[in-house]
Design an enzyme around this catalytic site. Structure first.
Site, PDB file in Angstrom:
ATOM      1  N   TRP A  43      -8.197 -15.846   2.732  1.00  0.00           N
ATOM      2  CA  TRP A  43      -8.355 -16.350   1.369  1.00  0.00           C
ATOM      3  C   TRP A  43      -7.973 -17.825   1.270  1.00  0.00           C
ATOM      4  O   TRP A  43      -8.450 -18.523   0.378  1.00  0.00           O
ATOM      5  CB  TRP A  43      -7.464 -15.560   0.410  1.00  0.00           C
ATOM      6  CG  TRP A  43      -7.899 -14.161   0.120  1.00  0.00           C
ATOM      7  CD1 TRP A  43      -8.727 -13.752  -0.910  1.00  0.00           C
ATOM      8  CD2 TRP A  43      -7.530 -12.970   0.821  1.00  0.00           C
ATOM      9  NE1 TRP A  43      -8.880 -12.389  -0.878  1.00  0.00           N
ATOM     10  CE2 TRP A  43      -8.157 -11.873   0.182  1.00  0.00           C
ATOM     11  CE3 TRP A  43      -6.725 -12.722   1.939  1.00  0.00           C
ATOM     12  CZ2 TRP A  43      -8.006 -10.555   0.607  1.00  0.00           C
ATOM     13  CZ3 TRP A  43      -6.574 -11.413   2.371  1.00  0.00           C
ATOM     14  CH2 TRP A  43      -7.206 -10.346   1.708  1.00  0.00           C
ATOM     15  N   HIS A 102       0.812  -1.221   0.000  1.00  0.00           N
ATOM     16  CA  HIS A 102       0.000   0.000   0.000  1.00  0.00           C
ATOM     17  C   HIS A 102       0.844   1.269   0.000  1.00  0.00           C
ATOM     18  O   HIS A 102       0.396   2.308  -0.505  1.00  0.00           O
ATOM     19  CB  HIS A 102      -0.952  -0.005   1.195  1.00  0.00           C
ATOM     20  CG  HIS A 102      -2.129  -0.896   1.013  1.00  0.00           C
ATOM     21  ND1 HIS A 102      -3.393  -0.600   1.497  1.00  0.00           N
ATOM     22  CD2 HIS A 102      -2.259  -2.098   0.394  1.00  0.00           C
ATOM     23  CE1 HIS A 102      -4.230  -1.566   1.185  1.00  0.00           C
ATOM     24  NE2 HIS A 102      -3.550  -2.496   0.520  1.00  0.00           N
TER      25      HIS A 102
END
Length: 377
Positions: free
Chosen positions: A277, A138
């Site tokens: 995930w 990020h």
């Protein structure tokens, strides 16, 4: 184009610049100590060519600082910040040209220290590696190739406006942890520290070796990027291409970088989404792609934002942007490749991630080719 001033003006400007630069040098030294700017380590017997580079760099920095302070019509505060950025960039360039930058062994020590601190009992799945990977991602993924803003060079997530971008919710955990490392190695810039943390997170979690090199400098709040430059997980393939193409990535690189979702999980108090995930969220592997392609998925019935869950265990999740990789023919081609061939995924991810964490850094700030840093094994 050349610029000439009458003698009287040059004399006055020279005196004023001299007084200002004396004051600025004190401020700059303090800021280097507190904000992670690069240091120059004086060699015992510098070569004359190195000295010439150093003097030239300092001269350029002084001219740039004086220009920004007096010649742009900015406020004194903004001009001072710009002057500091000019000086820091000049220092990084001089270090790169002269070999004064700290060597690989020094950065290996930082890497090793990060690796020693990855395990954290009681935090998520017992490891800080996923959130450190997210911080590196990020802090670099804000780059805009059109105007050269954003990227990892200025570490602007240190400042409140960018820290509070919704996509960065929860990253205070990573920043606060890395601040402890910074206190042990105050000479490293935040940009270098955060990206090195991402490299360490991947390698120490079983992932590929990521080429990395130092050279980033720390900036100021004025260089904070606008909100909305990072991927929005609720969107589809057109959004992914818009975000990644702005940084200079193609379809193959988009899918490879999405493989970072092999690690970590979502939190309702951060992104609003919930769950991991994969079944092993602290291990870097190609499991993300295999599960995405091979598991049956359905919409999760809950009060949170729209996300998918696996039909079999209802413990895994996928985001709309994840499922977009299956729906788009070009993207799915690479999902299939990576699901079937972990070695290929590792190779492509290493290249794409190394590219990502160098976005926004001027070429002149690099001292040479990237290094490969050893794992703690």
């Amino acid at each position: 184009m050349s610029f000439r001033a009458p003698n009287l003006i040059r004399s006055a400007a020279g005196r004023r610049a001299s007084q200002t630069l004396n004051l600025r040098s004190q401020v700059i030294r303090r800021r280097f100590a507190t904000e992670g700017g690069p240091e120059i380590t004086k060699p015992s017997s510098p070569r004359s060519s190195n000295t010439r580079y150093l003097l030239a760099g300092v001269g350029i920095a002084a001219v740039g600082a004086a220009y920004y302070f007096y010649g742009t019509g900015r406020t004194a505060h903004d001009s001072a910040n710009k002057a500091d950025t000019v000086v820091r960039g000049a220092v990084a360039t001089v270090e790169a040209k002269t070999g004064l930058r700290r060597g690989k062994d020094e950065y290996q020590k930082v890497y090793n220290r990060i690796a020693e601190t990855l395990e954290k009992e009681g935090y998520d799945d017992g490891s800080l590696a996923p959130v450190l990977l997210r911080l590196a991602w990020h802090s670099s993924g804000t780059y805009n190739k059109e105007d050269g803003t954003g990227g990892s060079n200025f570490a602007t997530m240190r400042f409140k406006p960018e820290a509070e971008h919704s996509a960065n919710n929860g990253l205070h955990v990573a920043r606060e942890h890395m601040e402890k490392i910074k206190q042990e190695f105050p000479w490293i810039s935040y940009g270098d520290l955060w990206t090195l943390g991402g490299v360490c997170a991947v390698q120490e979690s079983g992932g590929p070796t990521i080429p990395w090199r130092p050279g980033r400098i720390d900036g100021f709040e004025a260089q904070v990027t606008p909100d909305g430059r990072l991927p929005d997980a609720s969107q589809a393939q057109d959004h992914l291409r818009f975000i990644f193409n702005r940084m200079g990535f193609n379809d193959q690189e988009i899918v490879a970088l999405s493989g970072a979702h092999a690690m970590g999980r979502c939190h309702t108090n951060r992104s609003g989404f919930e769950g991991p995930w994969t079944f092993s969220p602290v291990t870097f592997s190609n499991q993300y792609f295999a599960l995405l392609r091979d598991e049956p998925w359905q919409w999760k019935k809950w009060t949170g934002p729209a996300q998918y869950e696996d039909k079999n265990t209802k413990t895994l999740m996928m985001l709309p942007t994840d499922m977009a990789l299956l729906k788009d023919k070009s993207f799915k081609k690479y999902v299939d490749i990576y699901a079937d061939n972990e070695e290929k995924f590792f190779s492509d991810f290493a290249k794409a991630f190394s590219k990502l964490i160098e976005l926004g850094v001027p070429e002149r700030q690099w001292a040479g080719e990237p290094w490969t840093l050893g794992t703690s094994d």
